[in-house]
Enzyme design. Structure first.
Site, short mmCIF file in Angstrom:
data_model
loop_
_atom_site.label_atom_id
_atom_site.label_comp_id
_atom_site.label_asym_id
_atom_site.label_seq_id
_atom_site.Cartn_x
_atom_site.Cartn_y
_atom_site.Cartn_z
N HIS A 1 -1.50 6.71 3.56
CA HIS A 1 -0.22 6.41 3.78
C HIS A 1 0.65 7.74 3.46
O HIS A 1 0.35 7.91 1.99
CB HIS A 1 0.25 5.20 3.17
CG HIS A 1 0.00 3.98 3.76
ND1 HIS A 1 -0.83 4.05 5.05
CD2 HIS A 1 -0.03 2.70 3.61
CE1 HIS A 1 -1.01 2.64 5.47
NE2 HIS A 1 -0.61 1.82 4.50
N CYS B 1 0.72 -1.38 -0.09
CA CYS B 1 -0.03 0.08 0.02
C CYS B 1 0.79 1.02 0.06
O CYS B 1 0.45 2.35 -0.64
CB CYS B 1 -0.85 -0.10 1.13
SG CYS B 1 -0.42 -0.79 2.69
P1 NAP Z 1 -7.93 -8.11 7.57
O1 NAP Z 1 -8.94 -6.90 7.92
O2 NAP Z 1 -7.49 -8.76 8.73
O3 NAP Z 1 -8.86 -9.27 6.62
C1 NAP Z 1 -8.36 -10.52 6.44
C2 NAP Z 1 -9.64 -11.11 5.72
O4 NAP Z 1 -8.81 -12.58 5.37
C3 NAP Z 1 -10.93 -11.23 6.40
O5 NAP Z 1 -11.90 -11.64 5.46
C4 NAP Z 1 -10.79 -12.71 6.95
O6 NAP Z 1 -11.94 -13.69 6.95
C5 NAP Z 1 -10.04 -13.31 5.73
N1 NAP Z 1 -9.27 -14.90 6.15
C6 NAP Z 1 -8.41 -14.87 7.51
N2 NAP Z 1 -8.16 -16.19 7.77
C7 NAP Z 1 -8.85 -16.92 6.53
C8 NAP Z 1 -8.92 -18.22 6.33
N3 NAP Z 1 -8.51 -19.38 6.92
N4 NAP Z 1 -9.65 -18.65 5.26
C9 NAP Z 1 -10.23 -17.73 4.55
N5 NAP Z 1 -10.27 -16.42 4.76
C10 NAP Z 1 -9.65 -15.94 5.50
O7 NAP Z 1 -6.71 -7.54 6.76
P2 NAP Z 1 -6.83 -6.53 5.47
O8 NAP Z 1 -6.39 -5.33 6.13
O9 NAP Z 1 -8.36 -6.30 4.92
O10 NAP Z 1 -5.75 -7.05 4.52
C11 NAP Z 1 -5.94 -7.96 3.52
C12 NAP Z 1 -4.69 -8.33 2.65
O11 NAP Z 1 -4.68 -7.10 1.89
C13 NAP Z 1 -3.68 -8.77 3.35
O12 NAP Z 1 -3.03 -9.54 2.91
C14 NAP Z 1 -2.93 -7.20 3.45
O13 NAP Z 1 -1.58 -7.41 3.57
C15 NAP Z 1 -3.23 -6.86 2.09
N6 NAP Z 1 -3.30 -5.17 2.00
C16 NAP Z 1 -3.88 -4.41 2.92
C17 NAP Z 1 -3.91 -3.22 2.60
C18 NAP Z 1 -4.55 -2.15 3.89
O14 NAP Z 1 -4.28 -0.91 3.74
N7 NAP Z 1 -5.25 -2.64 4.84
C19 NAP Z 1 -3.42 -2.42 1.92
C20 NAP Z 1 -2.83 -3.21 0.71
C21 NAP Z 1 -3.05 -4.70 0.98
P3 NAP Z 1 -12.71 -13.69 8.58
O15 NAP Z 1 -13.43 -12.32 8.65
O16 NAP Z 1 -13.77 -14.82 8.17
O17 NAP Z 1 -11.72 -14.13 9.45
#
Ligand code: NAP
Length: 340
Positions: A233, A140
């Site tokens: 960011h 990001c």
């Molecule tokens: P998050 O809020 O923690 O969400 C994670 C997601 O993954 C939830 O929908 C969760 O589902 C799912 N998940 C977790 N364990 C799982 C499993 N065993 N099987 C299937 N689904 C599962 O994280 P986030 O911030 O949205 O980030 C998501 C991804 O994007 C990450 O890889 C992160 O590094 C990347 N990213 C994030 C950002 C940012 O600004 N936040 C920017 C760029 C990239 P449940 O709710 O059912 O647990």
């Protein structure tokens, strides 16, 4: 045009919810399925999401499904946690789906485009015809940095970059950093972040030659900090150029910066990919993260650097330009260029 059905993997997380918000009224795509872990599967979406989000009825009541490649669509957006994204995304790609991912697992794979439509659309040539594939967006913080560097690098070349990031809380996923750790504080460490900010730009800014990506040859050093900002960011960047450029020439390069995404008039493409702000107190997350729906990157404070040549500040919305919005723009480009 009949809308293309899409599925969101990791739909309940921070990035997943941003996908839902951006796809609700999308002119080309419609949400066919919302998938997450077994903890969420079977629940109505409104009960499975983390935090609070305003949702219209059909989506609020849609039942969350498990992340299994039996969903009736070809295009899948992934906001999966990186602890599980690697394997699940591979399963979908092997089953013939196009997986447009935000997770870091496959970003540096040789056969996977690490894509920003305004910067490296030629990297889509890595894809093989008629087969599923994983296409990733960058970290990001890297999106904003690369968009600001691209028009400079094209004209004068870049030898070295030093970047200090100030990263928002929503970048840490949900529930993220404990309130008592971050209120009245800055945390000078984000796990695995500096290596991503130092490696991904070299691939993104590299060239497609003889069927593979040749990394751009420059030195890059990053320091990443978590700050008490909700979204947006920021990066303070110093650059050493290969050839001399004046301040007015760099400003003109940003002002004139355009790409295939703008030429094709893609629905999520900002009219101005990089917006330079003259006020020396700008950019600021609160004021500028939502420029052009959060898809523009804002830059400011371009001035001479006593160590390198120039320094400036760049700001981008981490869950829109740095995640869901960039992934949707990637998919729009792939549709328009005939990959999907
Ligand atoms: P998050 O809020 O923690 O969400 C994670 C997601 O993954 C939830 O929908 C969760 O589902 C799912 N998940 C977790 N364990 C799982 C499993 N065993 N099987 C299937 N689904 C599962 O994280 P986030 O911030 O949205 O980030 C998501 C991804 O994007 C990450 O890889 C992160 O590094 C990347 N990213 C994030 C950002 C940012 O600004 N936040 C920017 C760029 C990239 P449940 O709710 O059912 O647990």
């Amino acid at each position: 045009m009949k809308k293309i059905p899409v599925c969101i993997l990791g739909a309940t997380g921070m990035v997943g919810q941003k996908f839902v918000e951006l796809l609700l009224d999308h002119p080309w795509f419609e949400i066919a399925a919302l998938a997450a872990s077994d903890r969420s599967a079977g629940k109505p979406y409104k009960e499975a999401i983390k935090g609070a989000m305003q949702l219209p009825d059909p989506i609020a009541e849609m039942k969350v499904v498990p992340c299994v490649p039996n969903i009736p669509c070809k295009l899948v957006f992934s906001g999966l946690d990186s602890s599980v994204a690697g394997e699940i995304e591979e399963q979908f790609a092997k089953a013939g789906y196009f997986v447009i991912s935000n997770a870091s697992n496959h970003r540096m794979d040789q056969s996977v485009p690490l894509l920003i439509p305004e910067v490296n659309s030629s990297h889509l040539k890595l894809l093989k015809p008629n087969s599923g594939a994983i296409i990733t967006n960058p970290n990001c913080s890297v999106v904003g940095i690369c968009m600001a560097l691209k028009p400079i690098l094209d004209r004068w070349g870049i030898e070295a970059v030093q970047a200090v990031t100030l990263q928002a809380l929503s970048g840490a996923g949900y529930p993220g950093v404990a309130a008592l750790d971050i209120l009245d504080n800055v945390i000078p460490y984000i796990a695995n972040e500096e290596s991503k900010v130092e490696s991904e730009p070299l691939k993104i800014l590299g060239s497609f030659e003889d069927g593979k990506i040749v990394p751009y040859p420059m030195r890059l050093s990053a320091q990443c900090n978590r700050v008490a900002v909700a979204d947006g960011h920021m990066a303070c960047v110093s650059i050493k150029l290969k050839q001399k450029a004046s301040q007015s020439e760099i400003l003109a390069a940003w002002r004139d910066f355009s790409s295939v995404a703008q030429n094709l008039d893609l629905p999520s493409a900002p009219k101005r990919p990089v917006v330079y702000l003259d006020d020396e107190r700008h950019p600021q997350p609160k004021l500028h993260r939502n420029l052009e729906g959060g898809m523009s990157v804002s830059a400011g404070r371009l001035r001479e650097c006593p160590l390198f040549d120039w320094k400036f500040v760049v700001l981008s919305h981490n869950t829109i330009r740095g995640a869901a919005g960039c992934a949707i723009l990637n998919a729009e480009l792939m549709v328009k260029m005939g990959y999907i």
